[in-house]
Design a protein around this motif. Structure first.
Motif, short mmCIF file in Angstrom:
data_model
loop_
_atom_site.label_atom_id
_atom_site.label_comp_id
_atom_site.label_asym_id
_atom_site.label_seq_id
_atom_site.Cartn_x
_atom_site.Cartn_y
_atom_site.Cartn_z
N PRO A 7 53.28 60.69 63.83
CA PRO A 7 53.45 61.65 64.92
C PRO A 7 52.20 62.44 65.21
N ASP A 37 60.65 63.40 73.05
CA ASP A 37 60.22 64.13 71.85
C ASP A 37 59.93 63.10 70.76
N ASP A 39 60.18 62.25 66.25
CA ASP A 39 60.62 62.58 64.89
C ASP A 39 60.00 61.53 63.98
N THR A 327 59.73 69.86 72.21
CA THR A 327 58.97 70.81 71.42
C THR A 327 58.03 70.12 70.41
N GLY A 328 58.39 68.91 69.98
CA GLY A 328 57.54 68.20 69.04
C GLY A 328 56.16 67.89 69.60
#
Length: 331
Positions: A7, A37, A39, A327-328
């Motif tokens: 990421p 986003d 993860d 938000t990531g």
């Protein structure tokens, strides 16, 4: 050593590629109802369930189709960036808004089909105008059906005279119903914009021709409704496909949008233009009759018209990149 995408390794340029591919996907009323986003090494595609069309899309079917189309674009962007892309749809039952993940795996050169479809993303627009008189060759229709079938979705052509008459009758019935539905008309007016430079969402008036069905697909109070014979003649001048799923679950609808977009991009790559008609299918009696009349082996999720361009169309407005990143990406 196998290189995997982490990421923290997404560069600003790569994020821009991913977000712009997402933004160029088609969506109901041009809502762009999604967020992207991540993860770990997975991209997360989130459905914006706060964006609702209670009159046009009461159960969110078109919103899920839109998310499926966006998923197709994101997967192509990951492939063009040089990574394998493994999709998992609805990976977490506790998070219904998480419609899919795309895991960026080992380095892998994109296939030719991926490159062709990705290059068509920027050129794809909803073509809500009459097509040129040039017919679509049968082999092109076969290729379009194969593009949908590769995703497990049937793209059923509507070609013979009886079926076109039946579809014309159903479109006429739906148009009259929507034209007199004041709630629907208010909602449509709310999402129609007249200054594209000031907005990133909504239906631009410049992209919607004056005239009547089936070209625009959107029925307004002022739409001139053709009679059945005129409507049937217009349909015979177009290539019409019904996208059909075996079931009618959220999973089916997401897959239908994914297949529809891949089919559309393949069409653009072959020089075609197209637009989607879902409005009539939100009337239960129309959807049921279409399934019975065409003897479909499943549930129609969308009708799509294809042909050759008779002139340029305006591109629809789009949100800013920052508006669709979760938000990531912003941390």
């Amino acid at each position: 050593m196998v290189e995997r995408r982490q990421p923290e390794g997404w560069s600003p340029a790569e994020i821009e590629v991913l977000a712009k591919a997402l933004l160029r996907a088609p969506s109901v009323h041009n809502l762009q109802p999604w967020l992207l986003d991540f993860d770990g090494d997975r991209l997360l595609l989130l459905e914006r369930r706060d964006l609702v069309l209670p009159e046009h899309d009461p159960d969110g079917r078109d919103r899920l189709l839109s998310c499926g189309a966006a998923l197709a674009n994101v997967r192509l962007a990951v492939r063009v960036l040089g990574f394998d892309a493994r999709i998992e749809m609805f990976p977490d039952p506790g998070r219904p808004e998480l419609v899919a993940t795309v895991e960026a795996g080992p380095r892998s050169a994109p296939a030719p089909d991926d490159l062709h479809r990705y290059s068509a993303i920027e050129r794809r627009h909803s073509y809500r105008r009459p097509f040129s008189a040039r017919p679509v060759p049968r082999h092109e229709i076969v290729d379009l059906r194969a593009a949908a079938a590769a995703q497990g979705i049937e793209a059923r052509p509507i070609l013979d005279e009886l079926e076109l008459t039946q579809v014309a009758d159903l479109l006429e019935f739906a148009a009259e119903a929507y034209q007199h539905d004041h709630g629907y008309q208010r909602e449509l007016a709310l999402w129609t914009i007249r200054d594209e430079r000031a907005h990133g969402v909504g239906l631009a008036t410049s992209a919607i021709p004056s005239g009547s069905l089936p070209w625009a697909g959107l029925v307004r109070a002022s739409t001139a409704l053709p009679d059945r014979s005129v409507l049937k003649r217009r349909l015979t001048e177009e290539t019409l496909l019904a996208f059909v799923t075996p079931g009618d679950t959220r999973h089916d609808r997401l897959r239908a949008g994914y297949a529809l977009q891949n089919t559309w991009l393949s069409a653009v790559d072959h020089g075609l233009v197209g637009s989607v008609l879902t409005q009539p299918l939100h009337l239960p009696e129309v959807r049921s009759a279409l399934r019975d009349d065409l003897e479909l082996n499943g549930f129609p999720q969308a009708l799509m018209r294809f042909g050759y361009s008779s002139g340029p169309v305006e591109a629809s407005p789009r949100r800013a990149v920052a508006e669709v990143l979760g938000t990531g990406f912003k941390a």
